[in-house]
Design a protein around this motif. Structure first.
Motif, PDB file in Angstrom:
ATOM      1  N   ALA A  60      34.559  40.883  46.377  1.00  0.00           N
ATOM      2  CA  ALA A  60      35.591  40.144  45.640  1.00  0.00           C
ATOM      3  C   ALA A  60      35.660  40.622  44.193  1.00  0.00           C
ATOM      4  O   ALA A  60      36.753  40.788  43.630  1.00  0.00           O
ATOM      5  N   LEU A  61      34.506  40.848  43.552  1.00  0.00           N
ATOM      6  CA  LEU A  61      34.497  41.365  42.182  1.00  0.00           C
ATOM      7  C   LEU A  61      35.141  42.748  42.117  1.00  0.00           C
ATOM      8  O   LEU A  61      35.902  43.054  41.188  1.00  0.00           O
ATOM      9  N   LEU A  63      37.409  43.996  44.193  1.00  0.00           N
ATOM     10  CA  LEU A  63      38.857  43.868  44.383  1.00  0.00           C
ATOM     11  C   LEU A  63      39.532  43.357  43.118  1.00  0.00           C
ATOM     12  O   LEU A  63      40.619  43.833  42.751  1.00  0.00           O
ATOM     13  N   ASN A  64      38.909  42.391  42.426  1.00  0.00           N
ATOM     14  CA  ASN A  64      39.483  41.887  41.174  1.00  0.00           C
ATOM     15  C   ASN A  64      39.507  42.972  40.104  1.00  0.00           C
ATOM     16  O   ASN A  64      40.474  43.076  39.338  1.00  0.00           O
ATOM     17  N   LEU A  65      38.459  43.797  40.056  1.00  0.00           N
ATOM     18  CA  LEU A  65      38.413  44.894  39.087  1.00  0.00           C
ATOM     19  C   LEU A  65      39.508  45.915  39.385  1.00  0.00           C
ATOM     20  O   LEU A  65      40.205  46.365  38.472  1.00  0.00           O
ATOM     21  N   LYS A  67      42.309  45.405  40.911  1.00  0.00           N
ATOM     22  CA  LYS A  67      43.603  44.805  40.602  1.00  0.00           C
ATOM     23  C   LYS A  67      43.850  44.806  39.095  1.00  0.00           C
ATOM     24  O   LYS A  67      44.948  45.120  38.633  1.00  0.00           O
ATOM     25  N   ALA A  68      42.821  44.476  38.293  1.00  0.00           N
ATOM     26  CA  ALA A  68      42.969  44.452  36.836  1.00  0.00           C
ATOM     27  C   ALA A  68      43.245  45.855  36.296  1.00  0.00           C
ATOM     28  O   ALA A  68      44.063  46.039  35.396  1.00  0.00           O
ATOM     29  N   ASP A  71      46.833  46.738  37.091  1.00  0.00           N
ATOM     30  CA  ASP A  71      47.774  46.034  36.217  1.00  0.00           C
ATOM     31  C   ASP A  71      47.764  46.636  34.808  1.00  0.00           C
ATOM     32  O   ASP A  71      48.818  46.747  34.171  1.00  0.00           O
TER      33      ASP A  71
END
Length: 74
Positions: A60-61, A63-65, A67-68, A71
């Motif tokens: 999850a970390l 995937l969030n990284l 995505k960030a 962006d």
């Protein structure tokens, strides 16, 4: 078509699946084998659940990284 479908549903042409289901495991093994089966909730396919939970947290970390970074990069 809508009236035809409504008529078929009201006249119970679509009766659904069988009321009794069959299990391959129950058909293959005798009842004493199924009763002796031990389900260890802490050991999931050779992995401990806490190891699996840690992997999901790291995933999850990651995937969030990703995505960030996507962006921010535009």
């Amino acid at each position: 078509d809508y009236n035809q479908l409504g008529f078929n549903l009201r006249s119970n042409i679509f009766q659904g699946g069988p009321l009794q289901s069959q299990s391959l495991m129950k058909d293959s093994y005798t009842p004493d084998i199924i009763q002796k089966a031990i389900r260890d909730h802490k050991n999931w396919h050779g992995r401990r659940t806490d190891e699996l939970g840690r992997w999901h947290q790291k995933n999850a970390l990651n995937l969030n990284l990703q995505k960030a970074l996507a962006d921010k990069g535009g």
